[in-house]
Motif scaffolding. Structure first.
Motif, PDB file in Angstrom:
ATOM      1  N   PHE A   3      16.137   0.234  -1.405  1.00 20.14           N
ATOM      2  CA  PHE A   3      16.182   0.941  -2.679  1.00 20.14           C
ATOM      3  C   PHE A   3      17.647   1.141  -3.068  1.00 20.14           C
ATOM      4  N   LYS A   4      18.141   0.314  -3.961  1.00 19.09           N
ATOM      5  CA  LYS A   4      19.546   0.348  -4.333  1.00 19.09           C
ATOM      6  C   LYS A   4      19.863   1.612  -5.133  1.00 19.09           C
ATOM      7  N   SER A   5      21.100   2.033  -5.019  1.00 16.76           N
ATOM      8  CA  SER A   5      21.511   3.273  -5.690  1.00 16.76           C
ATOM      9  C   SER A   5      21.402   3.159  -7.204  1.00 16.76           C
ATOM     10  N   GLU A   6      21.455   1.934  -7.728  1.00 18.69           N
ATOM     11  CA  GLU A   6      21.376   1.738  -9.172  1.00 18.69           C
ATOM     12  C   GLU A   6      19.956   1.388  -9.638  1.00 18.69           C
ATOM     13  N   ASP A   7      18.975   1.512  -8.758  1.00 15.11           N
ATOM     14  CA  ASP A   7      17.592   1.136  -9.083  1.00 15.11           C
ATOM     15  C   ASP A   7      16.890   2.287  -9.814  1.00 15.11           C
ATOM     16  N   LEU A   8      16.723   2.135 -11.113  1.00 16.04           N
ATOM     17  CA  LEU A   8      16.112   3.187 -11.923  1.00 16.04           C
ATOM     18  C   LEU A   8      14.588   3.138 -11.894  1.00 16.04           C
ATOM     19  N   ALA A   9      14.024   2.180 -11.154  1.00 18.38           N
ATOM     20  CA  ALA A   9      12.567   2.086 -11.048  1.00 18.38           C
ATOM     21  C   ALA A   9      12.016   3.005  -9.964  1.00 18.38           C
ATOM     22  N   VAL A  10      12.911   3.696  -9.250  1.00 15.87           N
ATOM     23  CA  VAL A  10      12.458   4.605  -8.190  1.00 15.87           C
ATOM     24  C   VAL A  10      13.091   5.969  -8.417  1.00 15.87           C
ATOM     25  N   PRO A  11      12.442   7.038  -7.908  1.00 19.47           N
ATOM     26  CA  PRO A  11      13.038   8.374  -8.029  1.00 19.47           C
ATOM     27  C   PRO A  11      14.391   8.432  -7.324  1.00 19.47           C
ATOM     28  N   GLU A  12      15.206   9.374  -7.727  1.00 22.06           N
ATOM     29  CA  GLU A  12      16.573   9.472  -7.218  1.00 22.06           C
ATOM     30  C   GLU A  12      16.624   9.634  -5.709  1.00 22.06           C
ATOM     31  N   GLU A  13      15.649  10.335  -5.123  1.00 18.04           N
ATOM     32  CA  GLU A  13      15.698  10.598  -3.682  1.00 18.04           C
ATOM     33  C   GLU A  13      15.575   9.322  -2.848  1.00 18.04           C
ATOM     34  N   GLN A  54       3.422  -9.897  -7.257  1.00 18.26           N
ATOM     35  CA  GLN A  54       4.580  -9.822  -6.351  1.00 18.26           C
ATOM     36  C   GLN A  54       5.578  -8.731  -6.739  1.00 18.26           C
ATOM     37  N   GLN A  55       5.108  -7.731  -7.502  1.00 18.70           N
ATOM     38  CA  GLN A  55       6.039  -6.678  -7.907  1.00 18.70           C
ATOM     39  C   GLN A  55       6.617  -5.920  -6.722  1.00 18.70           C
ATOM     40  N   HIS A  56       5.865  -5.812  -5.642  1.00 19.09           N
ATOM     41  CA  HIS A  56       6.370  -5.100  -4.463  1.00 19.09           C
ATOM     42  C   HIS A  56       7.588  -5.771  -3.850  1.00 19.09           C
ATOM     43  N   ARG A  57       7.778  -7.056  -4.131  1.00 16.67           N
ATOM     44  CA  ARG A  57       8.895  -7.784  -3.536  1.00 16.67           C
ATOM     45  C   ARG A  57      10.247  -7.367  -4.129  1.00 16.67           C
ATOM     46  N   ARG A  58      10.226  -6.559  -5.183  1.00 10.13           N
ATOM     47  CA  ARG A  58      11.484  -5.996  -5.687  1.00 10.13           C
ATOM     48  C   ARG A  58      12.219  -5.274  -4.580  1.00 10.13           C
ATOM     49  N   TRP A  59      11.482  -4.660  -3.667  1.00 15.77           N
ATOM     50  CA  TRP A  59      12.089  -3.846  -2.616  1.00 15.77           C
ATOM     51  C   TRP A  59      12.006  -4.504  -1.236  1.00 15.77           C
ATOM     52  N   MET A  60      11.484  -5.746  -1.189  1.00 15.57           N
ATOM     53  CA  MET A  60      11.429  -6.507   0.066  1.00 15.57           C
ATOM     54  C   MET A  60      11.459  -7.992  -0.295  1.00 15.57           C
ATOM     55  N   GLU A  65       0.833  -1.216   0.000  1.00 19.51           N
ATOM     56  CA  GLU A  65       0.000   0.000   0.000  1.00 19.51           C
ATOM     57  C   GLU A  65       0.861   1.257   0.000  1.00 19.51           C
ATOM     58  N   ARG A  66       1.922   1.280   0.785  1.00 25.31           N
ATOM     59  CA  ARG A  66       2.778   2.465   0.830  1.00 25.31           C
ATOM     60  C   ARG A  66       3.513   2.658  -0.501  1.00 25.31           C
ATOM     61  N   LEU A  67       4.000   1.586  -1.071  1.00 21.52           N
ATOM     62  CA  LEU A  67       4.685   1.683  -2.358  1.00 21.52           C
ATOM     63  C   LEU A  67       3.743   2.197  -3.444  1.00 21.52           C
ATOM     64  N   HIS A  68       2.486   1.783  -3.350  1.00 23.56           N
ATOM     65  CA  HIS A  68       1.486   2.269  -4.311  1.00 23.56           C
ATOM     66  C   HIS A  68       1.219   3.758  -4.085  1.00 23.56           C
ATOM     67  N   GLU A  69       1.095   4.160  -2.818  1.00 24.26           N
ATOM     68  CA  GLU A  69       0.864   5.581  -2.518  1.00 24.26           C
ATOM     69  C   GLU A  69       2.003   6.454  -3.031  1.00 24.26           C
ATOM     70  N   TRP A  70       3.223   5.939  -3.022  1.00 23.92           N
ATOM     71  CA  TRP A  70       4.382   6.704  -3.480  1.00 23.92           C
ATOM     72  C   TRP A  70       4.534   6.671  -5.003  1.00 23.92           C
ATOM     73  N   GLY A  71       3.665   5.912  -5.661  1.00 24.10           N
ATOM     74  CA  GLY A  71       3.722   5.825  -7.115  1.00 24.10           C
ATOM     75  C   GLY A  71       4.818   4.919  -7.638  1.00 24.10           C
ATOM     76  N   LEU A  72       5.305   3.997  -6.819  1.00 26.22           N
ATOM     77  CA  LEU A  72       6.397   3.122  -7.228  1.00 26.22           C
ATOM     78  C   LEU A  72       5.918   1.804  -7.821  1.00 26.22           C
ATOM     79  N   LEU A  73       4.728   1.339  -7.433  1.00 25.32           N
ATOM     80  CA  LEU A  73       4.219   0.067  -7.956  1.00 25.32           C
ATOM     81  C   LEU A  73       3.728   0.252  -9.389  1.00 25.32           C
ATOM     82  N   PRO A  74       4.110  -0.622 -10.296  1.00 25.84           N
ATOM     83  CA  PRO A  74       3.641  -0.507 -11.677  1.00 25.84           C
ATOM     84  C   PRO A  74       2.245  -1.082 -11.881  1.00 25.84           C
ATOM     85  N   VAL A  75       1.682  -1.696 -10.816  1.00 24.54           N
ATOM     86  CA  VAL A  75       0.355  -2.305 -10.882  1.00 24.54           C
ATOM     87  C   VAL A  75      -0.414  -1.920  -9.627  1.00 24.54           C
TER      88      VAL A  75
END
Length: 526
Positions: free
Chosen positions: A474-484, A426-432, A405-415
């Protein structure tokens, strides 16, 4: 330079020298550096004029009655069979230096012994008539180990692995029997005890079950006995696996003594986290600042316990996104978070397992606080759900609902949240990517050989102890999330004890909320 090493005389031919060298067994060459006296005069003098050994009465260990009940449960499961549980052997770290000895957890569980006993000790449960054994069970237990050699023996001063002059005093047969309530015997008697009357049951032999993976010499002894008596080795491997499985499942529910040991481990671990905060100023900016953090915790583990329960993770900045970062060779930079996953192992060998993610400068940035708060909400939701009757797997499901739910609120989930939580998503498991909970006790990942239906699919019952440890990475090389978001890893882990009414967070005294963490750090650093 004074060098007393004997040298060949000039008259010794080179060929003779080479022959003499070749005749020396390779395993004996480690002693070539030694200059031990061997004269009879030395031996006589070395064996004389020692004070008598202390005769202070040895009292039973507090663990002894609890361990006896565990042995009886084991006896009920395998009536009529000989059970062999080795403590394990010394393990070489480098050439002729060994790691500090730690017994196999199943051996410690069944004997109640922690650190004060010898490598190569072996517990044997010998089958007897139904109900005629120890404590009304079907076996009589015997503990085989190598007792302390007399001070008139060469072993006393010459054996670097077992001699008292080298490693300190060791238990006596009588002393260990008084501590454990288990009959003791010299290790030299083990071979007969394990192999006598062994053989196939259908021809009147005694079946042996062995805890494998602990002592190769005992494994060779048992396997040789099986071969010599015509017992099928593949079938026997299955029997041994069942014993390993049961010994693991026997630890799923902790007794009162175990809970108190875990409380002590948790308290020492909390003190270790306080030490970590105090050294953060020294760690900050050091090229290996993570090692300063690691070292502070290790000092506490050795001061209040036996050792670390596992290698400390001291992961600053992007290293916190590496789940098992134990190199700990990175910098600790201002503005970063440092994730520390650590536990003190008590002298009884029970370990805590706690993770906190701390702002290096003592204050969370807005994005760090946002991510931290989401992980905290997931952990709190999982803890609130814990109660007897809940399925173990449901702890993870509860935490994942919050994080998705939090990942979706932040606009990070693609679904959508629903699609992500589905087995096909299970897309959220990219970050957990890891599980939320594991059992805890003598092993940091306790009961690891238990059947799935008794672990992941099991109902939670009072007496279970496990972790709750959600995270976001959130890895430094993860382009699926904003830079911050990049380069931020957060995990919060606590040790949970299931009670009749619900659950107790054993590690709740270590601050968890962002505000509490900041206030706690400020107090320690002032």
């Amino acid at each position: 330079m004074n060098d007393e090493t004997p040298r060949p005389t000039d008259q010794t031919a080179p060929a003779d020298q080479a022959s003499a060298a070749a005749d020396q067994p390779v395993e004996d060459r480690v002693n070539n550096r030694s200059q031990k006296p061997t004269s009879d005069a030395f031996k006589r003098f070395m064996g004389s004029n020692w004070a008598p050994a202390e005769t202070t009465p040895v009292l039973p260990d507090a663990s002894a009655p609890f361990a006896a009940r565990r042995r009886k449960a084991l006896s009920e499961q395998f009536e009529g069979e000989r059970l062999v549980i080795p403590a394990g052997a010394l393990k070489v770290r480098s050439n002729d230096t060994d790691y500090r000895f730690r017994a196999h957890s199943a051996f410690a569980h069944l004997t109640g012994l922690g650190v004060d006993h010898e490598p190569e000790a072996t517990l044997v449960l010998e089958p007897v008539d139904h109900g005629a054994g120890d404590h009304g069970g079907h076996h009589e237990a015997a503990l085989y180990f190598r007792p302390m050699a007399g001070r008139d023996s060469e072993e006393f001063y010459s054996n670097a692995r077992s001699g008292e002059f080298w490693i300190g005093t060791r238990p006596t047969l009588g002393g260990l029997q008084a501590r454990t309530g288990i009959r003791t015997a010299d290790l030299s008697e083990l071979e007969v005890a394990v192999t006598k009357n062994a053989g196939a049951v259908e021809i009147g032999g005694v079946r042996i079950r062995l805890l494998r993976g602990s002592d190769l010499d005992v494994e060779a002894l048992v396997d040789t006995s099986r071969i010599n008596t015509g017992v099928d080795l593949e079938f026997s491997d299955g029997l041994d696996a069942q014993l390993t499985e049961f010994l693991s499942e026997l630890r799923l529910v902790k007794d009162g003594w175990e809970i108190e040991e875990l409380r002590g481990s948790v308290a020492a671990t909390i003190a270790g986290f306080e030490d970590i905060v105090r050294v953060l100023p020294a760690a900050r900016g050091h090229e290996r600042g993570e090692r300063i953090v690691e070292g502070a915790f290790f000092s506490r583990a050795r001061l209040e316990g036996n050792d670390l329960g596992y290698d400390t993770i001291a992961a600053s900045g992007n290293n916190a996104t590496v789940l098992h970062w134990i190199r700990n060779n990175g910098e600790v930079r201002s503005g970063d978070l440092i994730l520390v996953d650590a536990g003190v192992e008590a002298d009884s060998l029970y370990t805590a397992d706690i993770t906190r993610t701390l702002p290096v400068d003592g204050t969370f940035s807005p994005i760090q606080r946002t991510i931290y708060q989401a992980v905290l909400e997931a952990a709190d939701a999982a803890f609130a759900a814990v109660r007897p009757g809940l399925r173990f797997r449901d702890i993870h499901t509860t935490a994942m609902q919050v994080l998705a739910e939090r990942l979706h609120e932040w606009g990070l989930l693609p679904v959508s949240v629903e699609e992500a939580l589905s087995p096909e998503g299970q897309q959220h498991r990219r970050w957990m990517p890891h599980g939320t909970s594991h059992h805890l006790g003598l092993d940091v990942h306790d009961c690891a050989q238990a059947k799935r239906e008794l672990y992941l699919d099991a109902e939670i019952v009072p007496g279970m102890v496990f972790t709750i440890e959600p995270g976001l990475y959130f890895k430094s090389e993860d382009l699926a999330v904003p830079e911050e978001y990049r380069g931020i890893g957060v995990r919060i882990e606590d040790d949970i004890y299931v009670t009749d009414e619900g659950a107790e967070n054993l590690s709740a005294a270590l601050p968890r909320t962002p505000d509490d963490v900041e206030a706690w750090m400020a107090r320690l650093l002032s």
